[in-house]
Design an enzyme around this catalytic site. Sequence first.
Site, PDB file in Angstrom:
ATOM      1  N   GLY A   1       2.926  -3.077   4.180  1.00 46.25           N
ATOM      2  CA  GLY A   1       4.239  -3.669   4.451  1.00 46.25           C
ATOM      3  C   GLY A   1       4.433  -4.979   3.717  1.00 46.25           C
TER       4      GLY A   1
ATOM      5  CG  ASP B   1      -3.366   3.133   1.665  1.00 47.26           C
ATOM      6  OD1 ASP B   1      -4.508   3.088   2.165  1.00 47.26           O
ATOM      7  OD2 ASP B   1      -2.328   3.325   2.332  1.00 47.26           O
TER       8      ASP B   1
ATOM      9  CE1 TYR C   1       1.613   6.623   5.926  1.00 45.16           C
ATOM     10  CE2 TYR C   1       0.629   6.327   3.766  1.00 45.16           C
ATOM     11  CZ  TYR C   1       0.858   5.876   5.050  1.00 45.16           C
ATOM     12  OH  TYR C   1       0.335   4.664   5.443  1.00 45.16           O
TER      13      TYR C   1
END
Length: 332
Positions: free
Chosen positions: A204, A52, A57
């Site tokens: 997370g 992913d 990013y």
Amino acid sequence: MEYTRLTQTDMEIPKIGLGTWAIGGWMWGGTDEQAAIDTIHAALDRGITLIDTAPVYGFGNSEEIVGKALAQYGRREHVTLATKVGLAWQDGRVTRDSSPSRIRQEIEDSLRRLGTDYIDIYQVHWPDGSVPFEETAATLEALRIEGKIRAIGVSNYSPAQMAAFAQAAPLATNQPPYNLFEREIEGDVADYCIEHGVGMIAYGALCRGLLSGRMQADTQFTGDDLRLSDPKFQAPRYVHYLEAVRQLDEYAQTHHGRRVIHLALRWLIDQPGVATALWGARRPDQLEPVEAVMGWSLSDEDRAAIDGILQTCIPDPVGPEFMAPPENAPLA
């Protein structure tokens, strides 16, 4: 590795996927490209075949590194490649933009950076209230019909937003923040996903490293590290969360012969509706605990004990809201 099938697709994905936010470097103190490529290869060797990423990013850096790693590794057809769309940036300032023109631009940029002609799961990164959800969904559905993407997903969407989106396109996944310390999706987002067969890709999973068991009271974060703005890593909460980690680790060792990192991931991947949990790693050695997450389960008594530890140790819990980019003005 354990695998599961995404309900609304023909994709079989691993219960643990590789998250590459940190690999991008931005908000994680920079990146080491070769170490990142080695990490991606090590993940694939372990059966972690879902990767992913997202354009934001590292402002394209993560996608480019993933693309290089896949080009070297080969066997593209055995990898489930997930990326995102709907964030723009200028001078480090991130804004939401899920307009059709932005999506059309981003898909071409992502395909180029990733070195592929299709993306397996294409996810809207954050809801953009200034664009009708049906309009965003219809654009993604057109891309799916064109063969540029295989399945459509969203991230950080509420049940109402998913329902509006699903009016115009089949929704395969939602990527919410979810871990032992951040459970705000329980009762609404999770229930919607379970009811409608939307697979959850939990991000997370280790709560920015808190649940790794490696952090100490004197651990320092520098530069643009995300944790400098995370309320969990500020006094007085940080001490509370570290105590919870200590007690969870003690429980995992005593009752299962494992550590808190294994306990946290096992708890997460067994939650109803969770298709996969994203494991963020920047070095191959950070993947070593994965094997001990597989092949066992938690009992109802374990879950009750875990909840008891959290309630005792964390008097003022806080969620992941600090990570959200600014919202656009909603439609009138």
